[in-house]
Design an enzyme around this catalytic site. Structure first.
Site, PDB file in Angstrom:
ATOM      1  N   GLY A 113       9.774  -2.959  -2.339  1.00 31.02           N
ATOM      2  CA  GLY A 113       8.696  -1.996  -2.450  1.00 31.02           C
ATOM      3  C   GLY A 113       9.209  -0.696  -3.045  1.00 31.02           C
ATOM      4  O   GLY A 113      10.415  -0.412  -3.025  1.00 31.02           O
ATOM      5  N   CYS A 114       8.309   0.121  -3.558  1.00 32.82           N
ATOM      6  CA  CYS A 114       8.730   1.361  -4.212  1.00 32.82           C
ATOM      7  C   CYS A 114       9.303   2.353  -3.201  1.00 32.82           C
ATOM      8  O   CYS A 114      10.424   2.853  -3.377  1.00 32.82           O
ATOM      9  CB  CYS A 114       7.569   1.966  -4.993  1.00 32.82           C
ATOM     10  SG  CYS A 114       6.018   2.130  -4.083  1.00 32.82           S
ATOM     11  N   TYR A 115       8.563   2.660  -2.141  1.00 29.83           N
ATOM     12  CA  TYR A 115       9.083   3.559  -1.120  1.00 29.83           C
ATOM     13  C   TYR A 115      10.358   3.012  -0.470  1.00 29.83           C
ATOM     14  O   TYR A 115      11.336   3.755  -0.297  1.00 29.83           O
ATOM     15  CB  TYR A 115       8.039   3.804  -0.027  1.00 29.83           C
ATOM     16  CG  TYR A 115       6.827   4.603  -0.418  1.00 29.83           C
ATOM     17  CD1 TYR A 115       6.919   5.962  -0.715  1.00 29.83           C
ATOM     18  CD2 TYR A 115       5.563   4.012  -0.453  1.00 29.83           C
ATOM     19  CE1 TYR A 115       5.797   6.706  -1.037  1.00 29.83           C
ATOM     20  CE2 TYR A 115       4.425   4.742  -0.783  1.00 29.83           C
ATOM     21  CZ  TYR A 115       4.551   6.095  -1.068  1.00 29.83           C
ATOM     22  OH  TYR A 115       3.429   6.826  -1.388  1.00 29.83           O
ATOM     23  N   PRO A 116      10.377   1.721  -0.076  1.00 29.05           N
ATOM     24  CA  PRO A 116      11.607   1.188   0.516  1.00 29.05           C
ATOM     25  C   PRO A 116      12.820   1.295  -0.399  1.00 29.05           C
ATOM     26  O   PRO A 116      13.946   1.436   0.087  1.00 29.05           O
ATOM     27  CB  PRO A 116      11.247  -0.277   0.800  1.00 29.05           C
ATOM     28  CG  PRO A 116       9.780  -0.259   1.030  1.00 29.05           C
ATOM     29  CD  PRO A 116       9.269   0.747   0.044  1.00 29.05           C
ATOM     30  N   SER A 117      12.604   1.249  -1.721  1.00 29.33           N
ATOM     31  CA  SER A 117      13.748   1.372  -2.629  1.00 29.33           C
ATOM     32  C   SER A 117      14.476   2.692  -2.404  1.00 29.33           C
ATOM     33  O   SER A 117      15.712   2.747  -2.377  1.00 29.33           O
ATOM     34  CB  SER A 117      13.290   1.274  -4.086  1.00 29.33           C
ATOM     35  OG  SER A 117      12.806  -0.022  -4.378  1.00 29.33           O
TER      36      SER A 117
END
Length: 307
Positions: A113-117
């Site tokens: 995911g973008c935030y998890p990255s």
């Protein structure tokens, strides 16, 4: 002979950006379906069975259905949805964290995911190094451009110019949280506070850490140097040594597949703010998918990326 790639969901935001990155490259032959074929399960099944690689740019339920359509084929899949991010049998597509060899050898890769990255890039190396505790209740404060929300949210922001800030996920239990917890190896799910601003793309992810309550952490500079050591040699992830007074997201941000990390510390070393800046459509989505595809296809990792 070119490697054949099928992008299922190429008409969506993520799919279009992947297509833009791959179309100029002669290493790949793209399998393209027209508007009618995209709605045909038989046409999609045929595409999976004809492809060497497939990239799923679909809602979660549709991504699960797509995997079923691919059964019996030799296609290797990259799923850009969140359907398989903590599923057994799938390799998490963050090569800097799980190892490039793991991606290169994988048959099923689930894009982060973008935030998890941002969160994983900041916290996982420091937990592995024993500098940050795995049993701490971390908080993640993050803000993104609206393009990550899909067509409905894009339309909402572009039609209503009066929206200045959109906090969401207020019921907690956001679907990004399980991958954050699993990939970092945390005892507790982090408290995730996401928001959207009126910029098309771009993202800042912040993790505040009270170092005075973490005896093993050391100083902010110790944390920064640990990240520098971890990402040495990466062409995608950069640990910055500057200390700007502010970090900006601009509405005119150009596409980028970079991931930048900072460690900001209090003068007395008692507190730090770990900050990641990335393009939610780049390393947060399409750029990550292309990076993973390159590794799986035995090509230079950064080919076709904007760095």
């Amino acid at each position: 002979m070119s490697t054949r790639v099928f992008i299922d969901g190429a008409a969506g935001t993520t799919g279009l950006e992947i297509l833009e990155r791959l179309a100029p490259r002669n290493e790949f032959e793209l399998i393209v379906l027209d508007d009618v074929q995209r709605k045909s399960a038989d046409a999609r099944r045929d595409a999976y069975h004809a492809a060497d690689f497939a990239v799923l740019c679909l809602p979660d339920d549709a991504a699960k259905e797509a995997v079923a359509l691919a059964e019996g084929s030799k296609v290797r899949i990259i799923d850009a949805s969140s359907a398989h991010r903590v599923a057994d049998g799938w390799t998490y597509g963050f090569p800097e964290i799980v190892g490039r060899e793991a991606i290169a050898d994988a048959v099923r890769v689930t894009n982060p995911g973008c935030y998890p990255s941002g969160f994983i890039a900041l916290v996982a190396p420091l937990v592995r190094a024993g500098l940050l505790p795995a049993d701490w209740p971390y908080t993640v404060n993050a803000v993104s451009g609206y393009s990550g929300g899909g067509k409905a949210l894009i339309a909402r922001f572009e039609e209503d110019r009066d929206i200045a800030f959109r906090a969401y996920g207020l019921g907690l239990g956001h679907k990004h949280v399980p991958e954050m917890q699993k990939l970092v190896g945390l005892s507790h799910p982090p408290l995730f506070a996401p928001a959207v601003v009126p910029a098309h793309r771009g993202m800042i992810v912040e993790v505040p850490v009270p170092l005075s309550a973490m005896p093993m952490a050391g100083s902010p500079e110790v944390l920064r140097l640990a990240l520098v050591d971890f990402y040495t040699g990466s062409a995608v992830v950069t640990v910055r040594d500057d200390r700007p007074d502010e970090l900006l997201l601009r509405g005119s941000m150009a596409p980028s597949d970079k991931l930048e990390l900072w460690v900001f510390g209090a003068a007395d070393g008692s507190q730090a703010r770990l900050v990641a800046r990335l393009d939610n459509l780049g390393k947060g989505a399409s750029g990550a998918a292309v990076q993973n595809l390159n590794l799986m296809a035995g090509l230079p990792e950064t080919a076709g990326l904007s760095l």
